[in-house]
Design an enzyme around this catalytic site. Structure first.
Site, PDB file in Angstrom:
ATOM      1  N   CYS A 207      22.489   9.133 -30.259  1.00 40.60           N
ATOM      2  CA  CYS A 207      22.611   8.426 -28.986  1.00 40.60           C
ATOM      3  C   CYS A 207      21.588   7.297 -28.964  1.00 40.60           C
ATOM      4  CB  CYS A 207      22.372   9.377 -27.818  1.00 40.60           C
ATOM      5  SG  CYS A 207      22.458   8.558 -26.203  1.00 40.60           S
TER       6      CYS A 207
ATOM      7  N   GLU B  35     -12.568  10.716  10.518  1.00 39.09           N
ATOM      8  CA  GLU B  35     -12.876   9.323  10.842  1.00 39.09           C
ATOM      9  C   GLU B  35     -11.772   8.424  10.307  1.00 39.09           C
ATOM     10  OE1 GLU B  35     -16.133   7.688   8.246  1.00 39.09           O
ATOM     11  OE2 GLU B  35     -16.129   9.761   7.530  1.00 39.09           O
TER      12      GLU B  35
ATOM     13  N   LYS C  26      -3.044  10.207   5.016  1.00 37.01           N
ATOM     14  CA  LYS C  26      -2.442   8.884   5.169  1.00 37.01           C
ATOM     15  C   LYS C  26      -1.375   8.886   6.257  1.00 37.01           C
ATOM     16  CE  LYS C  26      -3.598   6.016   2.725  1.00 37.01           C
ATOM     17  NZ  LYS C  26      -3.314   5.613   1.353  1.00 37.01           N
TER      18      LYS C  26
ATOM     19  N   ASP D 213      -9.122  -0.033   5.825  1.00 38.68           N
ATOM     20  CA  ASP D 213      -8.431  -0.693   4.717  1.00 38.68           C
ATOM     21  C   ASP D 213      -9.159  -1.990   4.390  1.00 38.68           C
ATOM     22  OD1 ASP D 213      -6.616  -1.277   2.768  1.00 38.68           O
ATOM     23  OD2 ASP D 213      -4.987  -1.837   4.124  1.00 38.68           O
TER      24      ASP D 213
ATOM     25  N   CYS E  49      28.340  11.274 -22.047  1.00 38.78           N
ATOM     26  CA  CYS E  49      27.241  10.302 -22.001  1.00 38.78           C
ATOM     27  C   CYS E  49      27.816   8.896 -21.869  1.00 38.78           C
ATOM     28  CB  CYS E  49      26.397  10.418 -23.262  1.00 38.78           C
ATOM     29  SG  CYS E  49      25.126   9.139 -23.414  1.00 38.78           S
TER      30      CYS E  49
ATOM     31  N   CYS F 174      22.720  14.597 -22.575  1.00 35.15           N
ATOM     32  CA  CYS F 174      23.584  14.116 -23.643  1.00 35.15           C
ATOM     33  C   CYS F 174      23.345  14.954 -24.886  1.00 35.15           C
ATOM     34  CB  CYS F 174      23.293  12.646 -23.925  1.00 35.15           C
ATOM     35  SG  CYS F 174      24.043  12.021 -25.435  1.00 35.15           S
TER      36      CYS F 174
ATOM     37  N   CYS G 158      26.813   6.906 -25.477  1.00 35.68           N
ATOM     38  CA  CYS G 158      27.373   7.238 -26.795  1.00 35.68           C
ATOM     39  C   CYS G 158      28.660   8.036 -26.731  1.00 35.68           C
ATOM     40  CB  CYS G 158      26.341   7.978 -27.645  1.00 35.68           C
ATOM     41  SG  CYS G 158      26.001   9.677 -27.089  1.00 35.68           S
TER      42      CYS G 158
ATOM     43  N   ASP H 148       0.823  -1.211   0.000  1.00 36.25           N
ATOM     44  CA  ASP H 148       0.000   0.000   0.000  1.00 36.25           C
ATOM     45  C   ASP H 148       0.855   1.257   0.000  1.00 36.25           C
ATOM     46  OD1 ASP H 148      -2.198  -1.590   0.009  1.00 36.25           O
ATOM     47  OD2 ASP H 148      -2.732  -1.266   2.105  1.00 36.25           O
ATOM     48  N   ALA H 149       1.965   1.220   0.733  1.00 31.88           N
ATOM     49  CA  ALA H 149       2.838   2.395   0.778  1.00 31.88           C
ATOM     50  C   ALA H 149       3.407   2.697  -0.598  1.00 31.88           C
ATOM     51  CB  ALA H 149       3.966   2.177   1.780  1.00 31.88           C
TER      52      ALA H 149
ATOM     53  N   LYS I 272      -9.753   5.735   8.173  1.00 34.39           N
ATOM     54  CA  LYS I 272      -9.862   5.227   6.805  1.00 34.39           C
ATOM     55  C   LYS I 272      -9.649   3.718   6.859  1.00 34.39           C
ATOM     56  CE  LYS I 272      -8.117   5.806   2.113  1.00 34.39           C
ATOM     57  NZ  LYS I 272      -7.839   4.358   1.881  1.00 34.39           N
TER      58      LYS I 272
ATOM     59  N   ARG J  95     -17.053  -1.497  -5.858  1.00 37.30           N
ATOM     60  CA  ARG J  95     -16.757  -0.232  -6.539  1.00 37.30           C
ATOM     61  C   ARG J  95     -16.473  -0.452  -8.027  1.00 37.30           C
ATOM     62  NH1 ARG J  95     -13.828   4.298  -4.434  1.00 37.30           N
ATOM     63  NH2 ARG J  95     -12.838   2.982  -2.875  1.00 37.30           N
TER      64      ARG J  95
ATOM     65  N   SER K 196     -12.942   7.863  -5.588  1.00 38.24           N
ATOM     66  CA  SER K 196     -11.876   7.678  -4.616  1.00 38.24           C
ATOM     67  C   SER K 196     -11.611   9.007  -3.920  1.00 38.24           C
ATOM     68  CB  SER K 196     -10.612   7.172  -5.314  1.00 38.24           C
ATOM     69  OG  SER K 196     -10.202   8.095  -6.307  1.00 38.24           O
ATOM     70  N   LEU K 197     -10.570   9.058  -3.104  1.00 40.78           N
ATOM     71  CA  LEU K 197     -10.236  10.274  -2.369  1.00 40.78           C
ATOM     72  C   LEU K 197      -8.833  10.733  -2.729  1.00 40.78           C
ATOM     73  CD1 LEU K 197     -11.497   9.320   1.211  1.00 40.78           C
ATOM     74  CD2 LEU K 197     -12.557  10.958  -0.347  1.00 40.78           C
TER      75      LEU K 197
ATOM     76  N   TYR L 121     -20.196   4.611   5.947  1.00 42.99           N
ATOM     77  CA  TYR L 121     -19.638   5.964   6.125  1.00 42.99           C
ATOM     78  C   TYR L 121     -20.098   6.971   5.080  1.00 42.99           C
ATOM     79  CZ  TYR L 121     -16.316   4.022   2.696  1.00 42.99           C
ATOM     80  OH  TYR L 121     -15.752   3.414   1.606  1.00 42.99           O
TER      81      TYR L 121
ATOM     82  N   GLU M  51     -17.367   0.077   3.921  1.00 38.70           N
ATOM     83  CA  GLU M  51     -16.202  -0.776   3.712  1.00 38.70           C
ATOM     84  C   GLU M  51     -16.409  -2.125   4.361  1.00 38.70           C
ATOM     85  OE1 GLU M  51     -12.269  -0.067   1.856  1.00 38.70           O
ATOM     86  OE2 GLU M  51     -14.143   1.054   1.999  1.00 38.70           O
TER      87      GLU M  51
ATOM     88  N   LYS N 143     -13.960  15.205   5.941  1.00 32.12           N
ATOM     89  CA  LYS N 143     -15.041  15.596   5.040  1.00 32.12           C
ATOM     90  C   LYS N 143     -15.659  16.893   5.534  1.00 32.12           C
ATOM     91  CE  LYS N 143     -16.242  10.759   4.087  1.00 32.12           C
ATOM     92  NZ  LYS N 143     -17.274   9.709   4.233  1.00 32.12           N
TER      93      LYS N 143
END
Length: 706
Positions: free
Chosen positions: A453, A126, A324, A130, A429, A447, A432, A43-44, A128, A149, A92-93, A236, A184, A300
């Protein structure tokens, strides 16, 4: 993605190329996550990709692509389920990662609504969750349909499975005749561990995390399997309604709770942005003890009438944002520095690292941006990291908060080898051997080899066949590289003459290449022929003109309508002056740098000849105008000038574009309507001199029926 640099240092061309790659990676990640319930990136990492895309689009709005990840929600629904068309799209958000971004979110809303910093403006905060987004439609209090969705417009019908979830009531009282509840579906940590234990005992599929387990459970073809999985549901939001639920977000959620839905007890109403940030920290402190996964806090706007005024972007509401939680940082050894050459000739240094896990992903490379960054300087020559340079053999701190690939945050001087030496950035470069030139005012070395190149030539061809350019099935980056290496193709037109040169009956046949059989070769040749008929915006984007991204290509396509008119206008704008030059610069989103790069490209003899050879092979189609039936301003060019009193400029522009109008930044003979407010100056004067349709704000609102 290896040529990643700070956004503020990217040229338009580099930004466009990065957005292309981001769209491809995020599209694949969305399909893995939403369709297959088997994400291959953490997710990150996904958040990092999304944020980098948003940062580039914010700085270079003219490059926004037609297939921008910012324009997409989820992924297409699975063919295994019946389709459900969402009456109200499931969006989505937008994301925030720093406190400053939340403060900016509050400020943007105030500017949009014309509110001062002192005027009251409440929000809700609120957790989020997952999990998997799920929409429940009730008619006269009875559950009639449940849908995922999907891609935001169309989801999967999972009604039978949703009925097995205890948190979802079959009947509710006190509801409007039509009520679409959104929330969710998720799995608790304890239930997830128990499920995986049972799956392991029976040699069934185990899941990587509770989100995957919840998604996989809800999207079973056999509802009995879902019934045996311990799923929960938090409500929600809502979609279609026959009548309003309440006047505020807080009251509406309370009403859903009274109907029997589970609503999150950590939701709070916040009077100030400081309260929002305090609630974020309070929720973050409880994160480990909640018993279910959350990855941030959602804010929100509380008043629903103000939500309606703010409206939506293409895929996200303006009145909500997800704050996040931060990503991780790790230390590792910098083993070497590689230099990679991009399509525009940019030399980009990449740190080669001893692999280390950061944010759930194993990292072996990190961007070093440019020569100054390695030396410990920013784009203005000021010290960063306390002026500490980066050297091969250093131990470095690597982080992944908000970027496509990791960045080196700092250096541990206490562990620097005694024999280390400063890194010398190459002056030629590595591909080349041409001079690597750093022009005044730029942070990047380029370059000077141009098309001689191989790295640049190959990258231009890879861009040409990319998904958002010509997108030729079976002819991807690897195939292009192989054909280039064997001197079969040198420019885009060569792709469309492959059949004539190397097809059946020719001395050297495509089907005799390693990895190509007769069938696969014929399929590729057919796919090439199918792309001879192609939209003008794809052609413009595929040319790989510096500073011209996919969004810019679409702007040009819509502004000029046809290839012939576009090409003639670029030819006529040779001197960077005159009506054609003014018309080009009047397109909203086109600036002087963009325009100059475009015009200069079409006056470079070699480039122009290559374009002519390509166009002779194509049937270039106009781009269809957006469908805005009944709109009095569809297709018209509108300019706003002066101070608007009944709405902000942002509101006016958003409304006009929603009705199919093109909003320009300057007045020309091509302008259809000029809307003037108090303080209008030279633009109003020019509009009246040209005899254009000049309206005040009241007349404009009357025209559009607002």
């Amino acid at each position: 993605m290896s040529d990643l640099r700070p956004v503020e240092e990217l040229s338009l061309d580099e930004a466009a190329e990065e957005l292309r790659s981001l769209a491809e990676r995020l599209g694949e990640a969305n399909r893995d996550y939403h369709q297959k319930d088997a994400p291959r990136i953490a997710d990150a990492e996904y958040d990092a990709l999304k944020r980098r895309n948003a940062e580039i689009e914010t700085r270079y709005p003219e490059l926004r692509r037609a297939d921008s990840p910012s324009e997409q929600v989820g992924a297409a629904p699975s063919e295994a389920f019946a389709k459900v068309r969402h009456v109200v799209p499931m969006l989505s958000l937008a994301n925030a990662f720093e406190d400053a971004e939340v403060i900016d979110f509050d400020s943007r809303i105030r500017r949009f609504l014309g509110l001062s910093a002192e005027e009251p403006l409440a929000f809700t905060a609120e957790p989020k969750i997952d999990g998997l987004s799920l929409s429940l439609r009730y008619e006269k209090g009875v559950l009639v349909q449940a849908a995922t969705r999907g891609d935001g417009e169309t989801g999967e019908n999972v009604t039978a499975n949703a009925r097995t979830i205890d948190d979802i009531p079959e009947r509710i009282a006190g509801a409007p005749d039509v009520l679409e509840v959104r929330g969710e579906a998720y799995m608790s940590h304890a239930d997830f561990a128990a499920l995986n234990a049972r799956q392991a005992e029976t040699r069934g599929k185990t899941f990587a995390n509770p989100r995957n387990a919840a998604a996989g459970s809800l999207r079973q073809l056999d509802p009995k399997i879902t019934a045996g999985r311990p799923l929960h549901y938090f409500a929600y939001a809502w979609g279609a309604l026959s009548e309003p639920l309440a006047a505020t977000q807080t009251e509406a959620i309370a009403r859903l709770g009274a109907m029997g839905f589970q609503v999150n007890p950590l939701m709070r109403r916040c009077e100030h942005v400081e309260d929002m940030l305090a609630q974020y920290r309070a929720i973050e402190a409880q994160r480990a003890t909640l018993g279910y996964d959350i990855d941030g806090v959602v804010y929100k706007l509380d008043r629903l009438d103000l939500q309606a005024r703010l409206g939506f972007r293409s895929t996200t509401p303006r009145w909500a944002i997800a704050h996040k939680f931060p990503a991780e940082v790790a230390s590792t050894l910098l083993e070497g520095i590689d230099i990679q050459v991009g399509r525009t000739g940019a030399l980009s240094p990449v740190a080669r690292l001893t692999p280390v896990t950061v944010g759930g992903v194993v990292v072996s490379n990190a961007t070093l941006h440019n020569e100054d960054y390695i030396k410990g300087l920013d784009s203005h020559g000021h010290e960063i990291r306390g002026g500490r340079d980066i050297r091969i053999g250093d131990w470095v701190r690597v982080y992944r908060a908000g970027d496509v690939i990791p960045k080196v945050e700092d250096v541990d001087l206490s562990r620097r080898p005694a024999d280390s030496v400063p890194y010398e950035f190459p002056r030629t470069c590595p591909i080349c051997g041409s001079d690597a030139i750093r022009e005044e005012g730029e942070a990047v070395h380029r370059c000077a080899g141009g098309l001689i190149c191989p790295a640049q030539a190959v990258e231009k061809l890879r861009h040409f066949v990319s998904r958002n350019a010509f997108d030729i099935e079976g002819l991807g980056a690897k195939q292009v590289e192989a054909l280039f290496a064997d001197d079969w193709i040198r420019e885009p037109a060569d792709i469309f003459t492959l059949r004539a040169r190397y097809g059946p009956g020719q001395p050297l046949q495509l089907r005799n290449r390693e990895g190509w059989g007769a069938k696969s070769a014929e399929n590729v040749l057919n796919a090439i022929d199918e792309r001879r008929r192609i939209a003008i915006n794809r052609v413009i984007f595929g040319l790989g003109i510096r500073h011209v991204g996919e969004t810019g290509a679409m702007l040009l396509a819509r502004a000029y309508g046809s290839w012939d008119r576009f090409r003639e206008a670029m030819e006529a704008a040779r001197s960077h002056e005159g009506p054609e030059w003014e018309e080009l610069n009047a397109i909203d989103g086109v600036g002087p740098v963009f325009a100059a790069a475009l015009v200069d490209y079409f006056h470079e003899p070699a480039a122009r000849a290559a374009v002519d050879r390509l166009v002779r092979e194509l049937d270039i189609q106009d781009v269809e105008a957006p469908r805005t039936e009944g709109s009095p301003v569809a297709g018209k060019t509108v300019v706003f000038t002066g101070t608007l009193e009944r709405m902000t400029r942002a509101e006016a522009k958003a409304r006009a574009e929603a009705l199919g109008a093109k909003v320009a930044g300057s007045v020309s003979a091509k302008t259809d309507i000029v809307v003037v407010g108090p303080g209008a100056g030279s633009k109003e004067k020019k509009a009246r001199e040209l005899g254009l349709n000049v309206l005040d704000e009241d007349q404009w609102l009357a025209l559009i029926g607002s």
